[in-house]
Design an enzyme around this catalytic site. Structure first.
Site, PDB file in Angstrom:
ATOM      1  CB  CYS A   1      -0.846  -0.207   5.236  1.00  0.00           C
ATOM      2  SG  CYS A   1       0.831  -0.627   4.737  1.00  0.00           S
TER       3      CYS A   1
ATOM      4  CB  CYS B   1      -0.413  -3.685   8.719  1.00  0.00           C
ATOM      5  SG  CYS B   1       0.571  -2.273   8.168  1.00  0.00           S
TER       6      CYS B   1
ATOM      7  CB  ALA C   1      16.521 -42.765  -8.974  1.00  0.00           C
ATOM      8  CG  MET C   2      17.524 -46.048 -13.852  1.00  0.00           C
ATOM      9  SD  MET C   2      18.741 -46.321 -15.179  1.00  0.00           S
ATOM     10  CE  MET C   2      18.690 -48.114 -15.335  1.00  0.00           C
ATOM     11  CB  ALA C   3      17.520 -50.544  -9.108  1.00  0.00           C
TER      12      ALA C   3
ATOM     13  CG  ASP D   1      23.172 -36.372  -5.992  1.00  0.00           C
ATOM     14  OD1 ASP D   1      23.947 -37.313  -6.236  1.00  0.00           O
ATOM     15  OD2 ASP D   1      21.943 -36.429  -6.164  1.00  0.00           O
TER      16      ASP D   1
ATOM     17  CD  GLU E   1      -1.257  -2.322   2.146  1.00  0.00           C
ATOM     18  OE1 GLU E   1      -0.040  -2.604   2.012  1.00  0.00           O
ATOM     19  OE2 GLU E   1      -2.004  -2.942   2.920  1.00  0.00           O
TER      20      GLU E   1
END
Lengths: 315, 315
Positions: free
Chosen positions: A79, A69, A157-159, A195, A46
């Site tokens: 505000c 507020c 994901a793959m195994a 990772d 505002e």
């Protein structure tokens, strides 16, 4: 109100602990001021819009996504007082502010000054736009989005853990955009150790965004670091300085948050591939199939290259 | 040709070992005859359309989804001869007939009689409409559709095998409609022993359809029964009296067919639920993630109640 909501999105996840509010001032059918909560939480929407409008605010209508507020702070006046002083004659407000320092007092101050006040226009969209702030107020924790990039058969994901890449470049770029909409990103300890993910926003123009990195680990590390920060339980996220938390993996971490019923939104990137025998979501404590239904409501879906994005919210 | 293709769908999976062909005769802009291969394979589509048109076939254009047959049989004369005798002046044909008894001879006979012949209009759609017949001709086995009803996380059942119900009534009704488009339905021995599934078509008006039931089992049963029929390997489906085979479960059977590269089409019913730790697709022999890509192409998708159907075909 739609324009005010769009403005509020500009600083989603950048106003903690303040809500990301949007404000548009309209006089004689023309926009005379636009504002949105600035990074860090101040100035408020505002104040910014009134600053732009100047004397043109007199007689204007203010569209605000959250109740103005009622509390002054060292960083700025209330505000509600600013709006009264500006000479606006009408205020359209999407949602009341649950902050106990305002909670109706902002609207009352406007009305006491003779300003016509309407509340509830665009309330659903406003709840979605300020989900982080509202979840913190209601539940004392961040709004939690779980991201899953899956094959058709549900493998993340793959195994052996390989997951580069299940989804294509368009989906991965979208996932980076989602990172920019969160103050914090959490991964499990396994993902962290394997990772050391950067978890940053690798999109042109958004490189400066660096969400807080959080690692979920059963054990407690020796020292609490700033980056990454460690949490020993899903419930520990309550203490994070964040109203929007993105969970990025792996499958065990996803299951831990689902089991604790701490997921508000699913971000599913689905690649048109079959993996077979891959890493899928482990037990989430489901006792019967009937209990699984009607928990998730499709909120959005779109094609991203050859992949499909589906967004689910709590039903 | 689109109308002829739509007619051909009326007897999909009911003309074995003949192709399901459609035929429309048009004279002076009006349809004068419509035909489709009748259940059991005779009469052929052209014979039916010519029968309807009678003398009005003279000077007409015939739209046929497959090259008219050049071989007479005890059950009827060759369609190429019938078309010549009818006096049509033009034939539009979607696909040549790979049957060695025709394979160009039908088109040649039309041309020799002075009929203008065009080939290739609607060829892709015709390949899809007659996928069963064409797969049998090209590969010596049925066209194989794998049906999977999965949760968002790829589970076909809970860990203990419970799968009633993952998808809702609209999706299950659609799956019954798909059964009516197949001459045979296969399940694994585990599913057979546990559920003794009827595998019939429980839809009003289609109750008479009773696809051949086939069970995949590592061992060979004492006697080969008519119903269910047993097959000891995925490759054993070649000997089934069926050009369209639907595989309905369980996950191990699905994986066996995928591993053998014997799936042409995926029928994925996806429910908006998370199960966690459920029965997902086991190993399908994938060596690297890159090998999984570009194998499946989205052919259709639609909403079925709260579930989503996605149909994939070999890419």
């Amino acid at each position: 109100m739609a324009a005010a909501l769009a403005l509020s999105e500009r600083t989603r996840a950048r106003t903690f602990p303040n809500p990301n509010v949007g404000c548009v001032l309209v006089r004689d059918g023309a926009v005379v001021g636009r504002g949105w909560t600035q990074p860090g939480g101040r100035p408020h929407a505002e104040a910014m819009a009134l600053d732009e409008a100047g004397a043109r605010a007199r007689g204007a209508t203010a569209y605000v996504t959250l109740e103005p507020c009622a509390h002054a702070s060292p960083r700025g006046p209330a505000c509600a007082d600013l709006l009264v002083a500006s000479g606006i004659t009408r205020a359209v407000v999407a949602l009341g502010d649950p902050d106990p320092r305002t909670d109706g007092a902002g609207l009352a101050r406007l009305r006491a000054a003779g300003i016509a006040v309407e509340v509830g226009i665009g309330a659903d969209a406003a709840r979605r736009a300020m989900a982080g702030f509202l979840t913190r107020r209601a539940l004392g924790r961040p709004y939690v989005t779980l991201k899953l990039a899956l094959s058709l058969d549900g493998a993340a994901a793959m195994a052996d853990g390989r997951s580069q890449w299940i989804t294509g470049p368009e989906a991965r770029a979208h996932a980076h955009l989602e990172r920019a909409r969160h103050e914090a990103i959490l991964v499990g300890r396994g993902t962290w150790e394997a990772d050391r993910p950067r978890l940053d926003v690798r999109l042109a123009g958004l490189e400066g965004r660096a969400p807080l990195r959080v690692v979920l680990s059963a054990g407690t590390p020796a020292a609490q670091e700033r980056d990454p920060r460690w949490t020993s339980t899903p419930a520990g996220i309550a203490s994070l300085p964040a109203d929007h938390l993105l969970i990025e993996g792996g499958a065990g971490t996803a299951a831990a948050f689902l089991r604790a019923d701490l997921v508000d939104r699913l971000l599913l990137y689905r690649a048109p591939i079959l993996i077979g025998g891959g890493r899928t979501l482990p037990d989430i404590g489901l006792a019967a199939l009937g209990d699984a239904h009607a928990r998730w409501r499709l909120a959005d879906s779109r094609q991203l290259g050859s992949d499909r994005l589906e967004v689910y919210e709590r039903g």
